[in-house]
Design a protein around this motif. Structure first.
Motif, PDB file in Angstrom:
ATOM      1  N   ILE A   8       0.870  -1.179   0.000  1.00  0.00           N
ATOM      2  CA  ILE A   8       0.000   0.000   0.000  1.00  0.00           C
ATOM      3  C   ILE A   8       0.902   1.223   0.000  1.00  0.00           C
ATOM      4  CG2 ILE A   8      -1.718   1.296   1.320  1.00  0.00           C
ATOM      5  CD1 ILE A   8      -2.773  -1.350   2.391  1.00  0.00           C
ATOM      6  N   LEU A   9       0.716   2.105  -0.951  1.00  0.00           N
ATOM      7  CA  LEU A   9       1.631   3.243  -1.084  1.00  0.00           C
ATOM      8  C   LEU A   9       1.690   4.077   0.191  1.00  0.00           C
ATOM      9  CD1 LEU A   9       0.959   4.406  -4.741  1.00  0.00           C
ATOM     10  CD2 LEU A   9       3.180   3.748  -3.784  1.00  0.00           C
ATOM     11  N   PHE A  10       0.540   4.378   0.778  1.00  0.00           N
ATOM     12  CA  PHE A  10       0.513   5.199   1.986  1.00  0.00           C
ATOM     13  C   PHE A  10      -0.343   4.510   3.045  1.00  0.00           C
ATOM     14  CE2 PHE A  10       1.257   8.116  -1.561  1.00  0.00           C
ATOM     15  CZ  PHE A  10       2.453   8.703  -1.150  1.00  0.00           C
ATOM     16  N   PRO A  11       0.222   3.519   3.746  1.00  0.00           N
ATOM     17  CA  PRO A  11      -0.549   2.825   4.785  1.00  0.00           C
ATOM     18  C   PRO A  11      -0.871   3.741   5.958  1.00  0.00           C
ATOM     19  CG  PRO A  11       1.776   2.204   4.897  1.00  0.00           C
ATOM     20  CD  PRO A  11       1.621   3.048   3.665  1.00  0.00           C
ATOM     21  N   GLN A  12      -1.917   3.372   6.705  1.00  0.00           N
ATOM     22  CA  GLN A  12      -2.313   4.177   7.851  1.00  0.00           C
ATOM     23  C   GLN A  12      -1.284   4.042   8.967  1.00  0.00           C
ATOM     24  OE1 GLN A  12      -5.301   6.009   7.656  1.00  0.00           O
ATOM     25  NE2 GLN A  12      -4.320   7.083   9.330  1.00  0.00           N
ATOM     26  N   LEU A  13      -0.856   5.184   9.519  1.00  0.00           N
ATOM     27  CA  LEU A  13       0.125   5.197  10.603  1.00  0.00           C
ATOM     28  C   LEU A  13      -0.359   6.139  11.704  1.00  0.00           C
ATOM     29  CD1 LEU A  13       3.358   5.588   8.434  1.00  0.00           C
ATOM     30  CD2 LEU A  13       2.594   3.482   9.545  1.00  0.00           C
ATOM     31  N   ARG A  14       0.136   5.892  12.898  1.00  0.00           N
ATOM     32  CA  ARG A  14      -0.134   6.801  13.996  1.00  0.00           C
ATOM     33  C   ARG A  14       0.573   8.129  13.716  1.00  0.00           C
ATOM     34  NH1 ARG A  14      -2.026   5.092  18.756  1.00  0.00           N
ATOM     35  NH2 ARG A  14      -1.301   2.961  18.334  1.00  0.00           N
ATOM     36  N   PRO A  15      -0.077   9.274  14.004  1.00  0.00           N
ATOM     37  CA  PRO A  15       0.588  10.569  13.738  1.00  0.00           C
ATOM     38  C   PRO A  15       1.916  10.680  14.462  1.00  0.00           C
ATOM     39  CG  PRO A  15      -1.733  10.900  14.249  1.00  0.00           C
ATOM     40  CD  PRO A  15      -1.433   9.454  14.535  1.00  0.00           C
ATOM     41  N   GLU A  16       2.853  11.371  13.836  1.00  0.00           N
ATOM     42  CA  GLU A  16       4.180  11.559  14.463  1.00  0.00           C
ATOM     43  C   GLU A  16       4.032  12.445  15.690  1.00  0.00           C
ATOM     44  OE1 GLU A  16       7.783  11.669  11.604  1.00  0.00           O
ATOM     45  OE2 GLU A  16       6.175  12.736  10.579  1.00  0.00           O
TER      46      GLU A  16
END
Length: 492
Positions: free
Chosen positions: A484-492
């Motif tokens: 997935i090009l931009f997987p879901q991540l926790r905000p920095e």
């Protein structure tokens, strides 16, 4: 921001200001390219140096500078475009004042357009002798000098643009993904399927057992749900007389993130009137083998350190057979109490108030699923797990359903579709009872869908393919985030 990086950015900003003071625009406009790097390699790569010298082709290329090697009166650089890399040769005797500008103001990471003569160096590398260049974009941040790859996976996912620039194998994964999606579409199109589009926002979150994302429509004053599956709208189209249909698009499930799950994922669902799940198993073998051969060149795939062989036919096991083969005692299959004790002994998380069918499903996921390396159809699921599937006439406690597992992961879920509106209503009512007892993934009541069924839906077979997981398999990718090009991540 680290001090060395801050200083590098400051240096580039000073160069930017000086260029503008000289009347030069560091963020250029259109540039006409005669070739890509790959086209030049394909056309001129086979020629020897003498033959290329005689032709002396004049070319223009554009891309990002990935390296600069300064030799005083000359410099070599590698330019990278979407097709690959090409060497550039900058020479003071040829460029004059522009050579000084190049050395003083051009940095690795800048995007350049270059025109010049194509030749081969003494080592045989195809190279453009630059006769003129344009700065098309001044990069204010440097490329990472040492990209840490898998040791810094979160940075790779957050800054996928850098990952694509400096890790060629990552780009290959997404080129493969594009080929897979194209192959799926073409395979269905040529078999008479019609591609359709259904809503992404649903008034009722249905079509699968999952927790939805909720949103609010201001003008209508109603809550809506991002779709967890397109199934119920696609079945409405079966009622409307569209007999071979598919949709390929995003679905959203408000669940945990893991190597197998991303809250936003790509699903292919298709439906065929007058077919059943047995037909679908044969069709699934045919479809996925065709896609694998078109995109990877064969049916034998690397999966970690092992090999997956997609050559049909694929084994077909009932859920009961699979549980027994992997060490689950007979008593667990017969007794809810033994199933609960078995699950707890092995640390398997059990939802509160779970039915016997749900317990067996949780046990299956932990004890059987990871071992299904080779493609395997698992059939005959308890009807309680499948509120939208048709029951078997000869065994009403089971449904006409299968799941396909490959590489220890579910890739496909499919069944003969329930088209009896009275039975469907009964199933929904039972799901409401389960929801009242704490099952947040139980299917809600959908009166509009029931109204459609009451108009008559033909017998049909339907299937959902997890496109991300299919790409994982074909790309030998251990995590869904790799495909997935931009997987879901926790905000920095």
């Amino acid at each position: 921001m680290a001090e060395p990086l801050r200083e590098l950015i400051a240096q580039r900003l000073r160069k930017l200001g000086e260029l503008r003071q000289m009347g030069m625009e560091p963020f250029g406009g259109a540039f006409e390219c005669s070739h890509t790097a790959a086209q030049l390699r394909e056309r001129f790569g086979p020629l020897d140096g003498q033959s290329l010298e005689e032709q002396s082709p004049q070319v223009s290329v554009a891309g990002r500078l990935m390296s600069i090697r300064d030799f005083g009166k000359a410099a070599f650089s590698h330019l990278q475009d979407s097709s690959g890399r090409l060497q550039l040769y900058f020479k003071r005797d040829v460029l004059g004042e522009d050579f000084r500008l190049f050395k003083k103001y051009i940095d690795i990471g800048d995007i350049l357009g270059a025109r010049g003569r194509l030749f081969k160096t003494r080592t045989g590398e195809l190279t453009v002798e630059v006769r003129g260049f344009e700065l098309l974009c001044k990069a204010l941040r440097p490329l990472p000098e040492k990209w840490h790859g898998l040791r810094d996976v979160e940075a790779r996912y957050r800054q996928r643009y850098l990952d694509l620039l400096v890790n060629p194998q990552v780009k290959e994964v997404f080129l493969l993904r594009s080929r897979v999606i194209k192959a799926l579409r073409e395979a269905l199109d040529k078999r008479g399927f019609l591609e359709v589009e259904t809503p992404m926002m649903h008034p009722v979150a249905g079509g699968a057992a999952a927790k939805p994302f909720r949103t609010h429509h201001i003008a209508l004053g109603i809550d809506l749900y991002l779709r967890i599956a397109p199934e119920l709208y696609l079945k409405r189209l079966l009622v409307g007389g569209l007999e071979r249909i598919y949709e390929l698009g995003k679905c959203f499930r408000n669940e945990g993130i893991s190597t197998k799950h991303n809250p936003e994922f790509t699903m292919l669902e298709f439906y065929v009137a007058y077919k059943d799940y047995r037909w679908l198993m044969d069709f699934t073998e045919e479809l996925l083998c065709e896609v694998a051969e078109r995109t990877t060149g064969g049916l034998k795939l690397r999966w970690g350190q092992q090999e997956v062989d997609l050559t049909p036919p694929w084994p077909r096991l009932t859920m009961r057979q699979a549980l027994l083969r992997h060490g689950v005692p007979q008593g667990v299959l017969e007794s809810p109490q033994q199933a609960l004790a078995f699950a707890r002994d092995r640390g398997i998380e059990v939802p509160q108030g779970a039915s016997h069918a749900k317990l067996l499903d949780e046990i299956f996921q932990e004890t059987v699923e990871p071992h299904l390396l080779q493609p395997t159809f698992i059939t005959e699921h308890p009807w309680e797990l499948s509120p939208l599937a048709k029951q078997r006439p000869d065994a009403p406690h089971l449904v006409e359903r299968f799941e396909l597992f490959v590489g220890g992961r579910e890739i496909v879920n499919a069944f003969s579709e329930l088209n009896d509106p009275l039975e469907q209503r009964r199933r929904f009512e039972l799901q409401l009872q389960a929801r009242a007892q704490g099952d947040l993934e139980a299917h809600p009541m959908d009166e509009d869908f029931l109204r459609a069924l009451e108009h008559g839906m033909p017998p049909a077979a339907g299937e959902g393919i997890g496109v991300d997981r299919l790409v994982m398999l074909l790309a030998n990718a251990p995590s869904i985030r790799e495909v997935i090009l931009f997987p879901q991540l926790r905000p920095e």
